[in-house]
Design a protein around this motif. Structure first.
Motif, PDB file in Angstrom:
ATOM      1  N   ALA A  29      49.919  39.208 -35.176  1.00 38.45           N
ATOM      2  CA  ALA A  29      49.867  37.743 -35.531  1.00 38.45           C
ATOM      3  C   ALA A  29      51.195  37.540 -36.321  1.00 38.45           C
ATOM      4  CB  ALA A  29      48.547  37.446 -36.423  1.00 38.45           C
ATOM      5  N   MET A  30      51.716  36.434 -36.087  1.00 43.79           N
ATOM      6  CA  MET A  30      53.060  36.063 -36.852  1.00 43.79           C
ATOM      7  C   MET A  30      53.286  34.619 -37.067  1.00 43.79           C
ATOM      8  SD  MET A  30      56.391  37.058 -34.493  1.00 43.79           S
ATOM      9  CE  MET A  30      56.157  38.899 -34.421  1.00 43.79           C
ATOM     10  N   GLY A  31      53.830  34.225 -37.986  1.00 45.26           N
ATOM     11  CA  GLY A  31      54.185  32.839 -38.419  1.00 45.26           C
ATOM     12  C   GLY A  31      55.456  32.312 -37.718  1.00 45.26           C
ATOM     13  N   SER A  32      55.500  31.235 -37.237  1.00 47.54           N
ATOM     14  CA  SER A  32      56.573  30.635 -36.361  1.00 47.54           C
ATOM     15  C   SER A  32      58.111  31.052 -37.010  1.00 47.54           C
ATOM     16  CB  SER A  32      56.574  29.136 -36.273  1.00 47.54           C
ATOM     17  OG  SER A  32      56.673  28.568 -37.616  1.00 47.54           O
ATOM     18  N   SER A  33      58.157  30.991 -38.388  1.00 44.52           N
ATOM     19  CA  SER A  33      59.591  31.268 -38.971  1.00 44.52           C
ATOM     20  C   SER A  33      59.920  32.570 -38.778  1.00 44.52           C
ATOM     21  CB  SER A  33      59.414  31.229 -40.717  1.00 44.52           C
ATOM     22  OG  SER A  33      59.233  29.621 -40.981  1.00 44.52           O
ATOM     23  N   VAL A  68      63.839  35.764 -32.614  1.00 46.38           N
ATOM     24  CA  VAL A  68      64.524  35.380 -31.873  1.00 46.38           C
ATOM     25  C   VAL A  68      66.125  34.926 -31.783  1.00 46.38           C
ATOM     26  CG1 VAL A  68      65.056  33.126 -30.417  1.00 46.38           C
ATOM     27  CG2 VAL A  68      62.661  34.056 -30.645  1.00 46.38           C
ATOM     28  N   ARG A  69      66.283  34.643 -33.211  1.00 41.26           N
ATOM     29  CA  ARG A  69      67.741  34.489 -33.479  1.00 41.26           C
ATOM     30  C   ARG A  69      68.545  35.815 -33.444  1.00 41.26           C
ATOM     31  NH1 ARG A  69      65.643  31.072 -37.318  1.00 41.26           N
ATOM     32  NH2 ARG A  69      65.893  32.415 -39.034  1.00 41.26           N
ATOM     33  N   ASN A  70      67.812  36.893 -33.991  1.00 41.13           N
ATOM     34  CA  ASN A  70      68.389  38.027 -34.161  1.00 41.13           C
ATOM     35  C   ASN A  70      68.091  39.207 -33.131  1.00 41.13           C
ATOM     36  OD1 ASN A  70      69.490  38.217 -36.953  1.00 41.13           O
ATOM     37  ND2 ASN A  70      67.873  37.062 -37.251  1.00 41.13           N
ATOM     38  N   ALA A  71      67.857  38.483 -31.820  1.00 39.55           N
ATOM     39  CA  ALA A  71      67.547  39.584 -31.110  1.00 39.55           C
ATOM     40  C   ALA A  71      68.594  40.616 -30.534  1.00 39.55           C
ATOM     41  CB  ALA A  71      67.094  38.489 -29.697  1.00 39.55           C
ATOM     42  N   VAL A  82      51.638  33.882 -31.957  1.00 37.00           N
ATOM     43  CA  VAL A  82      52.452  33.180 -32.927  1.00 37.00           C
ATOM     44  C   VAL A  82      51.803  31.901 -33.195  1.00 37.00           C
ATOM     45  CG1 VAL A  82      54.898  32.376 -33.253  1.00 37.00           C
ATOM     46  CG2 VAL A  82      54.387  34.185 -31.880  1.00 37.00           C
ATOM     47  N   PHE A  83      51.539  31.637 -34.481  1.00 39.36           N
ATOM     48  CA  PHE A  83      50.942  30.505 -35.334  1.00 39.36           C
ATOM     49  C   PHE A  83      51.987  29.448 -35.228  1.00 39.36           C
ATOM     50  CE2 PHE A  83      47.672  33.442 -35.838  1.00 39.36           C
ATOM     51  CZ  PHE A  83      46.632  32.822 -35.941  1.00 39.36           C
ATOM     52  N   THR A  84      52.057  28.262 -34.935  1.00 37.05           N
ATOM     53  CA  THR A  84      53.265  27.213 -34.989  1.00 37.05           C
ATOM     54  C   THR A  84      52.647  25.888 -34.513  1.00 37.05           C
ATOM     55  OG1 THR A  84      55.426  26.708 -34.320  1.00 37.05           O
ATOM     56  CG2 THR A  84      53.861  27.729 -32.384  1.00 37.05           C
ATOM     57  N   SER A  85      53.328  25.094 -35.338  1.00 37.43           N
ATOM     58  CA  SER A  85      52.857  23.627 -34.845  1.00 37.43           C
ATOM     59  C   SER A  85      53.656  22.911 -34.141  1.00 37.43           C
ATOM     60  CB  SER A  85      52.748  22.774 -36.241  1.00 37.43           C
ATOM     61  OG  SER A  85      53.723  22.835 -36.797  1.00 37.43           O
ATOM     62  N   ARG A  86      54.760  23.708 -33.734  1.00 34.71           N
ATOM     63  CA  ARG A  86      55.990  23.187 -32.923  1.00 34.71           C
ATOM     64  C   ARG A  86      55.928  23.906 -31.356  1.00 34.71           C
ATOM     65  NH1 ARG A  86      58.206  24.926 -37.450  1.00 34.71           N
ATOM     66  NH2 ARG A  86      59.210  26.803 -36.576  1.00 34.71           N
ATOM     67  N   ARG A  95      51.520  34.518 -27.187  1.00 37.54           N
ATOM     68  CA  ARG A  95      50.649  33.548 -27.208  1.00 37.54           C
ATOM     69  C   ARG A  95      50.796  32.550 -28.436  1.00 37.54           C
ATOM     70  NH1 ARG A  95      45.899  37.302 -25.254  1.00 37.54           N
ATOM     71  NH2 ARG A  95      47.283  38.667 -24.075  1.00 37.54           N
ATOM     72  N   PHE A  96      51.286  31.211 -27.968  1.00 34.57           N
ATOM     73  CA  PHE A  96      51.527  30.360 -29.232  1.00 34.57           C
ATOM     74  C   PHE A  96      50.272  29.491 -29.547  1.00 34.57           C
ATOM     75  CE2 PHE A  96      55.586  31.020 -26.984  1.00 34.57           C
ATOM     76  CZ  PHE A  96      56.299  31.378 -28.319  1.00 34.57           C
ATOM     77  N   VAL A  97      49.856  29.568 -30.820  1.00 35.41           N
ATOM     78  CA  VAL A  97      48.561  29.024 -31.339  1.00 35.41           C
ATOM     79  C   VAL A  97      48.657  28.161 -32.381  1.00 35.41           C
ATOM     80  CG1 VAL A  97      47.175  30.870 -30.092  1.00 35.41           C
ATOM     81  CG2 VAL A  97      47.743  31.144 -32.501  1.00 35.41           C
ATOM     82  N   LYS A  98      47.629  27.422 -32.797  1.00 34.48           N
ATOM     83  CA  LYS A  98      47.766  26.589 -34.097  1.00 34.48           C
ATOM     84  C   LYS A  98      46.282  26.661 -34.422  1.00 34.48           C
ATOM     85  CE  LYS A  98      48.323  22.070 -31.860  1.00 34.48           C
ATOM     86  NZ  LYS A  98      49.044  20.721 -31.861  1.00 34.48           N
TER      87      LYS A  98
END
Length: 183
Positions: free
Chosen positions: A47-51, A57-60, A79-83, A94-97
């Motif tokens: 599990a990870m946060g969006s940040s 992703v930025r540092n792939a 990935v926990f995100t609201s975006r 899997r993107f979840v919120k």
């Protein structure tokens, strides 16, 4: 099966800079000299946060140079995100919120007998703690201070909730502390 928050922190309690950078960490230790190889072998879901995800992703390119892959995990990740975020091709993401409880149940089913890793950030790990789902904190403390940034664990947790179970020195730049989380 345990739900574990495995992370690195500066001496003054930050896991990332204010702009979510983890660059401070790389000069301090070699992953092969740490507990990471044994740890990741026992992980069945993440599990990870969006940040944290967006930093990856930025540092792939850097991640690929270090690990040989744009996404270094074979386990499914939530990935926990609201975006709305873009997925990394070939990764099981899997993107979840929302509430961590129902997601934790999905993660348990996917992990089987292996552990769940709360990759970051500190607030997400705190949400699992608040829900009574966090079993262990594994914190590698680096010999640097950041002054400010993203907190290690932005929760008030008073003894005897955390019980120190081991201490391991990793070279001259890091130490690993393991804590069992009391229920």
């Amino acid at each position: 099966m345990k739900t574990q928050y495995y992370t690195a922190s500066s001496l003054d309690g930050f896991i990332a800079t204010e702009d979510d950078s983890l660059e401070w960490l790389f000069p301090l230790a070699n992953l092969e000299d740490s507990s990471y190889p044994e740890f990741i072998a026992e992980v069945g879901a993440l599990a990870m946060g969006s940040s944290t995800y967006e930093w990856m992703v930025r540092n792939a390119a850097k991640i690929a140079a270090e690990t040989g892959s744009l996404w270094p995990y074979t386990q499914p990740a939530w990935v926990f995100t609201s975006r709305t975020l873009s997925a990394i091709e070939g990764a099981d993401i899997r993107f979840v919120k929302g509430d961590v409880h129902p997601v934790h149940e999905e993660m348990r089913a996917a992990a089987g007998t292996k552990n769940i890793w709360i990759v970051g950030g500190g607030d997400l790990a705190g949400q699992f703690h608040d829900a009574g789902l966090l079993d262990e904190l594994i914190v590698q403390i680096g010999s640097v201070t950041l002054g400010r940034g993203k907190q290690l664990f932005p929760r008030r947790v008073l003894s005897p909730i955390l019980r120190l179970t081991s201490v391991r020195q990793m070279g001259a730049g890091m130490v690993e502390l393991r804590y069992e989380v009391g229920k």
